[in-house]
Design a protein around this motif. Structure first.
Motif, short mmCIF file in Angstrom:
data_model
loop_
_atom_site.label_atom_id
_atom_site.label_comp_id
_atom_site.label_asym_id
_atom_site.label_seq_id
_atom_site.Cartn_x
_atom_site.Cartn_y
_atom_site.Cartn_z
N TYR A 22 32.44 31.93 41.34
CA TYR A 22 31.86 33.03 40.64
C TYR A 22 31.88 34.48 41.35
CZ TYR A 22 29.56 34.99 36.80
OH TYR A 22 29.24 35.88 35.93
N ARG A 23 31.91 34.27 42.51
CA ARG A 23 32.00 35.65 43.32
C ARG A 23 33.47 36.18 43.18
NH1 ARG A 23 34.36 38.38 47.32
NH2 ARG A 23 33.03 40.17 48.03
N LYS A 29 32.00 28.84 51.63
CA LYS A 29 30.75 29.34 52.06
C LYS A 29 29.65 28.28 51.49
CE LYS A 29 32.59 34.08 51.44
NZ LYS A 29 32.49 35.06 50.18
N ARG A 45 23.03 33.44 39.69
CA ARG A 45 23.97 34.49 38.82
C ARG A 45 24.79 33.73 37.66
NH1 ARG A 45 24.49 40.26 38.97
NH2 ARG A 45 22.93 40.25 40.93
N TYR A 103 23.35 31.28 50.36
CA TYR A 103 24.58 31.86 49.72
C TYR A 103 24.82 31.27 48.34
CZ TYR A 103 29.03 33.89 48.64
OH TYR A 103 29.86 34.63 48.01
N LYS A 116 22.10 32.31 45.81
CA LYS A 116 22.29 33.50 45.41
C LYS A 116 23.46 33.31 44.09
CE LYS A 116 24.11 38.03 46.76
NZ LYS A 116 25.00 38.81 47.76
N MET A 117 24.43 32.93 44.51
CA MET A 117 25.51 32.88 43.43
C MET A 117 25.43 32.03 42.27
SD MET A 117 28.00 35.15 44.25
CE MET A 117 27.68 36.49 45.74
#
Lengths: 422, 422
Positions: free
Chosen positions: A71-72, A96, A109, A102, A105-106
């Motif tokens: 997604y990042r 990662k 979202r 991490y 967080k991703m």
């Protein structure tokens, strides 16, 4: 029982929309549609009706192929083809997800933005990491949105930081499955990354796992010419790329999704049809990665099931409405290329792919026919309805011009879904 | 003199972005760029600087091909090809612009939405109607946005409600030109609809008009196979479709834009190159109308100038950022089709097409080099910048994921442009 009134549109069949202007839908306590009605039936007279006024009510979107841990990377690194793109951007990013903070967080979202874009059912690749994959499943569960989560198996041709063993892939998929036991909306799916990433040993073990628990399977197929050539080298005894999966029990022994299929034809097409293997059409990704144009009209003519996928981050946008646009447009380029021999998709066909056809992988999902799960979006298109368009034209404008701003309510399996916490 | 500080990105050449992190741009009282600087030069020390913080500052978009009176039809009627689409939806809609009140309602929204999407320079087809065309020009003037407006000439193969005579087309274009005399930002452009819509008599008269006043010219070229076959019948003495325009003085005698060029090659390509005729690439439209894929890499290799156009309502979206995405993606499908022979476009090339290459039709527009008109957008991409991307990746994400929400300021020719009244 819940009753909703709105301008209702859905596709019981690909040929046409069923349109109810100011119609009603009744949803029972199990979250299933009881029926749609032009007029409120006598039995419901006096019952409370939630009235959405002039808004549109349509089935929610289904995304049958997306890589959550990419997604990042959405919307970056588009100047590369599949194989260098994997090695330079994708594998390092996925590595990662060993770091749970991490991942949280991703993934938060990611789930939020699926919600924003109106996708209520998702089949996602996660990574090799068991903790992060469970977390992703839990975030869907908390949100109330439906998903199948794939703990990825990959033990060759990737970086060490992103490889598991056959034993780990099997064990961790089993653990994910057990973690989700009894969960009505979120479950596990067997996920060999693709043939070049998995030794025959791993493919065989994952095929056995799928059959043992009747778990569905997802992978990639015939996306790009270099990849196909590579698989031919790796699997010289297979008659085609699809046959390599088939030989290991990963091609329709249980419900199976194969993303892309840009170059599927002949024997591979025949195998897909025979084994009821789904094509997940990812046209945004196929454009961005210079892969090619999948022959969707041919698949439909042959009776191969087809769904749509955003394929983040090969695809650049989560919205399945956006993917629908590309499905239509790519079919038109195929039409031009074939000098009219392959008819292009119509709006109702593309909508059906995104809703009922894709939804079928989850069961009775993607329509408002009796017995279907009430997965729905309420669309307030007042800002797009600048000149008294017909209802089908309002929906067409929403598909081509709209975005998350116009989606004002979302339902999954009968429940209204609140905005997930980022 | 005005000074702005921001993260500045632009494309002096197609090969690469010039990137100034926290850089400065100086704009003189004529609205022209004086220079961009990594550090504020000594001569400006103490001067007032408008600081846009971490936001992006980029050149504004240029839309070199759009049909203003098709704005109502944006995003509908996509299930047809060019010629039936023209007759069933487009011509009836354009006929309505005889009614000035209707024209005002729609044109106000059109100009507003160009503004919203960050397009500061537009070359637009209007209709045959002189009053509505003047109104459109006046709305651009009031907004402070730059445009070239084409009073359309069409006297065959259209409905009676949408036909003018050669005399009317010439007279009304002249009147529009005179109406705009002294207007620095808005002017008239000679606009034969396309060969099938104009008799040789009209084409000849419009060619003479263009030469008489050195007015630019716009039309359509080689969009679709049926259209090309039709032109061949209508103009048997021309060596190619482009040659039909050339014979009437409409192919580079004055600055000329030709929209589409999906099938331009050989003699036509040579003529375009020789006469410095612009290709206006409209990839969204070419997909939606099943026209085909224009060979943009070939045009660039040959030195034919190329710009981008939204081509509403063949195109489905006004945003030139969206058109940029399609330009990149279509070039990748051409790359796949040609098995790698035609290199796909890079992000900086697509950005350059949308800014400096398209802007060149207006003069020194589309860059932040010294002497260029300061046409600019301030982009607040905080909601897209979820994980500390590099500046080039932030811009790439904006191109692929952003929309009007992130455009927080717009400048045309040095002036900040306020939201036009709907």
């Amino acid at each position: 029982m819940k009753l909703y009134r709105a301008n209702i549109m859905f596709t019981p069949s690909p040929e046409a929309f069923q349109v109810l202007e100011g119609g009603y839908v009744a949803v029972n306590d199990n979250g299933l549609v009881e029926g749609v009605y032009e007029q409120l039936p006598a039995e419901y007279k006096g019952a409370e009706v939630t009235d959405f006024g002039d808004k549109l009510l349509i089935p929610a979107m289904n995304d049958l192929h997306v890589h959550a841990p990419q997604y990042r990377n959405q919307g970056i690194a588009m100047d590369l083809e599949l194989l260098p793109w994997l090695n330079t951007y994708t594998f390092p990013e996925e590595s990662k997800y060993k770091d749970l903070a991490y991942a949280e967080k991703m993934y938060r979202r990611f789930v939020h933005d699926l919600w924003a874009n109106g996708t209520m059912r998702t089949v996602a690749f996660a990574t090799i990491h068991p903790e992060a994959s469970k977390l992703l499943a839990d975030l869907f569960t908390t949100a109330g949105m439906s998903a199948m989560i794939g703990l990825v198996g990959m033990n060759r041709n990737g970086p060490d930081t992103l490889s598991n063993t056959t034993e780990e892939a099997v064990r961790d998929t089993e653990a994910l499955m057990n973690h989700l036991k009894g969960n009505k909306l979120v479950s596990a799916i067997v996920t060999p990354r693709f043939v070049p990433s998995c030794t025959p040993d791993m493919l065989k073990a994952l095929g056995e796992l799928a059959r043992k628990y009747n778990l569905p399977v997802q992978s990639h197929l015939s996306e790009n010419r270099s990849e196909i050539a590579w698989v031919k080298e790796l699997e010289p005894e297979s008659t085609c790329y699809g046959d390599a999966y088939r030989r290991y029990g990963l091609f329709g022994d249980t419900p199976t999704l194969m993303a892309h299929c840009c170059y599927t034809e002949g024997e591979e097409l025949r195998l897909m049809k025979e084994n009821h293997v789904y094509v997940v059409h990812c046209p945004t990704s196929n454009c961005n990665l210079a892969s090619g144009m999948a022959p969707i009209r041919t698949f439909l003519n042959e009776g191969v099931p087809v769904a749509l996928g955003s394929d983040i981050s090969g695809g650049h946008h989560l919205s399945i409405f956006r993917v629908m646009q590309y499905a239509l447009q790519i079919s038109k380029l195929k039409y031009a290329e074939s000098k009219g021999a392959l008819k292009f998709l119509t709006l109702s066909e593309a909508f059906w792919l995104a809703t009922k056809s894709g939804g079928a992988f989850f069961g009775k999902v993607g329509s408002f026919e009796k017995g279907y799960a009430f997965d729905a979006l309420v669309i307030d298109d007042a800002d797009l309805n600048i000149d008294n368009y017909s209802l089908p034209h309002r929906l067409e404008r929403y598909v081509y011009l709209g975005d998350d701003r116009q989606i004002v309510k979302r339902f999954c399996a009968g429940k209204e879904i609140a905005e997930p916490k980022i």
